[in-house]
Every structure is written in C-alpha cells, then in structure tokens.
Design a protein around this motif. Sequence first.
Motif, short mmCIF file in Angstrom:
data_model
loop_
_atom_site.label_atom_id
_atom_site.label_comp_id
_atom_site.label_asym_id
_atom_site.label_seq_id
_atom_site.Cartn_x
_atom_site.Cartn_y
_atom_site.Cartn_z
N PRO A 157 0.81 -1.22 0.00
CA PRO A 157 0.00 0.00 0.00
C PRO A 157 0.84 1.27 0.00
CG PRO A 157 0.12 -0.92 2.22
CD PRO A 157 0.86 -1.87 1.33
N ARG A 158 2.17 1.14 0.29
CA ARG A 158 3.00 2.34 0.46
C ARG A 158 3.51 2.81 -0.89
NH1 ARG A 158 7.44 2.88 5.27
NH2 ARG A 158 8.44 1.04 4.33
N LYS A 159 3.02 4.00 -1.30
CA LYS A 159 3.47 4.59 -2.58
C LYS A 159 4.93 4.96 -2.47
CE LYS A 159 -0.47 6.18 -5.04
NZ LYS A 159 -1.63 6.95 -4.96
N GLY A 160 5.72 4.58 -3.47
CA GLY A 160 7.15 4.89 -3.42
C GLY A 160 7.87 4.07 -2.36
N GLY A 161 7.25 3.00 -1.91
CA GLY A 161 7.86 2.15 -0.88
C GLY A 161 8.82 1.14 -1.47
N ASN A 162 9.33 0.29 -0.59
CA ASN A 162 10.40 -0.63 -0.98
C ASN A 162 9.96 -1.65 -2.03
OD1 ASN A 162 12.30 0.55 0.82
ND2 ASN A 162 11.16 -0.40 2.50
N THR A 163 8.77 -2.16 -1.89
CA THR A 163 8.27 -3.15 -2.84
C THR A 163 8.13 -2.52 -4.23
OG1 THR A 163 7.02 -4.13 -1.02
CG2 THR A 163 6.41 -4.82 -3.24
N GLU A 164 7.55 -1.33 -4.24
CA GLU A 164 7.34 -0.63 -5.53
C GLU A 164 8.67 -0.31 -6.21
OE1 GLU A 164 4.35 2.59 -5.51
OE2 GLU A 164 5.78 3.70 -6.73
N ILE A 165 9.63 0.13 -5.41
CA ILE A 165 10.96 0.47 -5.97
C ILE A 165 11.61 -0.79 -6.56
CG2 ILE A 165 13.30 1.22 -5.39
CD1 ILE A 165 11.99 3.00 -3.17
N LEU A 166 11.56 -1.86 -5.79
CA LEU A 166 12.19 -3.12 -6.22
C LEU A 166 11.52 -3.67 -7.49
CD1 LEU A 166 14.38 -5.08 -5.14
CD2 LEU A 166 12.53 -6.33 -4.01
N LEU A 167 10.21 -3.59 -7.48
CA LEU A 167 9.45 -4.06 -8.63
C LEU A 167 9.80 -3.24 -9.88
CD1 LEU A 167 7.33 -6.13 -9.31
CD2 LEU A 167 5.58 -4.57 -8.48
N GLY A 168 9.98 -1.95 -9.69
CA GLY A 168 10.37 -1.06 -10.80
C GLY A 168 11.68 -1.52 -11.43
N GLU A 169 12.61 -1.95 -10.59
CA GLU A 169 13.89 -2.44 -11.11
C GLU A 169 13.71 -3.76 -11.84
OE1 GLU A 169 16.91 -0.93 -11.18
OE2 GLU A 169 15.74 0.75 -10.43
N ALA A 170 12.90 -4.65 -11.27
CA ALA A 170 12.69 -5.97 -11.88
C ALA A 170 12.06 -5.85 -13.27
CB ALA A 170 11.83 -6.83 -10.96
N VAL A 171 11.18 -4.88 -13.41
CA VAL A 171 10.45 -4.73 -14.66
C VAL A 171 11.34 -4.19 -15.80
CG1 VAL A 171 8.62 -3.31 -15.69
CG2 VAL A 171 8.14 -4.66 -13.65
N LYS A 172 12.40 -3.47 -15.41
CA LYS A 172 13.24 -2.83 -16.44
C LYS A 172 13.75 -3.78 -17.51
CE LYS A 172 14.78 1.22 -13.83
NZ LYS A 172 15.84 1.79 -13.01
N PRO A 173 14.42 -4.89 -17.15
CA PRO A 173 14.93 -5.78 -18.21
C PRO A 173 13.81 -6.44 -19.01
CG PRO A 173 15.32 -6.76 -16.04
CD PRO A 173 14.82 -5.37 -15.81
N ILE A 174 12.67 -6.59 -18.39
CA ILE A 174 11.53 -7.24 -19.07
C ILE A 174 11.01 -6.31 -20.17
CG2 ILE A 174 9.20 -8.13 -18.74
CD1 ILE A 174 10.03 -8.92 -15.89
N GLU A 175 10.85 -5.03 -19.81
CA GLU A 175 10.37 -4.05 -20.80
C GLU A 175 11.44 -3.80 -21.86
OE1 GLU A 175 6.87 -1.61 -18.54
OE2 GLU A 175 8.90 -0.86 -18.27
N SER A 176 12.70 -3.77 -21.44
CA SER A 176 13.78 -3.55 -22.43
C SER A 176 13.82 -4.67 -23.45
CB SER A 176 15.15 -3.52 -21.74
OG SER A 176 15.18 -2.50 -20.82
N ALA A 177 13.45 -5.86 -23.03
CA ALA A 177 13.46 -7.00 -23.95
C ALA A 177 12.21 -7.02 -24.83
CB ALA A 177 13.58 -8.30 -23.17
#
Length: 194
Positions: free
Chosen positions: A10-30
């Motif tokens: 539920p925390r905007k800009g929280g740790n889960t959201e930040i981590l998820l943002g990183e995980a998604v990067k290579p997926i979108e780049s591909a």
Amino acid sequence: MKVAVFNGSPRKGGNTEILLGEAVKPIESAGHEVARFNLNEMHIRPCQDCGGCEGTGECVQKDDMAMIRDAIRQSERFILASPIFFFGLSAQTKAMIDRCQAFWCEKYLLKRPIPGGANGRKGLLLLVGGMKKEIGVECGEATAKAFFRTISVQEHETVAFLGIDEKGAIRRHETAFDDARAAAQRLIVPGGGA
Ligand SMILES: Cc1cc2nc3c(=O)[nH]c(=O)nc-3n(C[C@H](O)[C@H](O)[C@H](O)COP(=O)(O)O)c2cc1C
C-alpha cells in the motif's frame, strides 16, 4: 510474452514498488508486454466462500478482479511482489490470491487447468520485510506457491530482502537491484513447467 505484475504494497514509493520497478526494467527492455496491477488501488473484495465458483470456475463477484483474471489467463510470466506484514503477505496481496479460488475450482474440480502456452508459465516472488526473521519469507512463500500452482505456474523463484523497513531503504541495499533484475532476466527465458 505477456507479463503480469502485482504490487501488493500500500506504500506509494515504498520498498516493494521500488524493487518491482527495477525488476520490470529488463523485461520491458526485452520488448515484453507488462501489465501492472497496484492492488491497493483496485477494488478487490475478499473471497466470500459462497461456493459460486464451484460449478463454473467463475467468480460471482463483479469488481476489478475480472481484469486480473483475464491477465492471469493471458500472461505467461508473473511477478508477485509484497511486503511482509505479520509474517505473511500483505492483505492486498492475499485478497487477490483468495479470489483465485475460482481458478482452483476450474483446475481441481472441473479439471480444466489454465493451459501452459508456447513459452510455459513461470513466476517470480519478490518479498521485502522490515525484520530479520525468516518466518515471514517462509509463510509468504508457502502462500505464493499455492497461488502460483493454482494458476498453472509450476515453477517460481523467490527473492527476498529482510531488514528493510524505512521507506526507500531498499535503495541502500548493496545487491537488491541487481538481484531483482537478474531474477527478472531468468524469468523471461522461454520454457518452464505448465
Ligand atoms: C502492518 C505491518 C506489518 C508488518 N509486519 C512485518 C513482519 O511481520 N515482518 C517483517 O519483516 N516486517 C514487517 N513489517 C515491515 C514491512 O515489511 C517493511 O516496512 C517493508 O519495507 C514495507 O515495504 P513497502 O515499503 O513496500 O510497503 C510490517 C509493516 C507493517 C505496516
């Protein structure tokens, strides 16, 4: 491939959201197609255990779970990301999972599991906990495994970070971003059990 991504924090800009943002990067780049679901912002009522899905595999409740159900059917890769709350997944994450009882009925009662697809179906579980107690990871992992198997994801990897409490503290972890991106890269390798 279509990739469904669930943020259970539920925390905007929280740790889960930040981590998820990183995980998604290579997926979108591909070039893969990512559908993100911020569960806290969606209308997902808890399962009522009404039995309405038992004969049909369809939930009788009409809310935002419908779009998640479509994404679960259509996607071949899944990231479930949650903070650890009271030694388990967040309520937002758990409510979504419980609503997948309709898929459980479809698979186990009606013998119609979601088909594997050309690339197989694979999952990644990302967990962030403020304490340094493994039990939160163990409990979250057990629930996530039941979820993944129910939606015909036979194979998943778990990447968890403990001792990360303050908002944004994940940025100071030495390997978290690399670990999340590497796990995401493994996720999009074709193949995997159905
Ligand atoms: C209601 C609540 C319960 C929590 N319970 C636990 C817990 O059982 N174990 C743990 O390691 N951290 C627990 N935490 C700490 C969170 O896991 C931690 O702050 C995490 O970084 C939050 O991630 P977020 O910023 O993505 O929301 C709890 C936090 C809250 C708000």
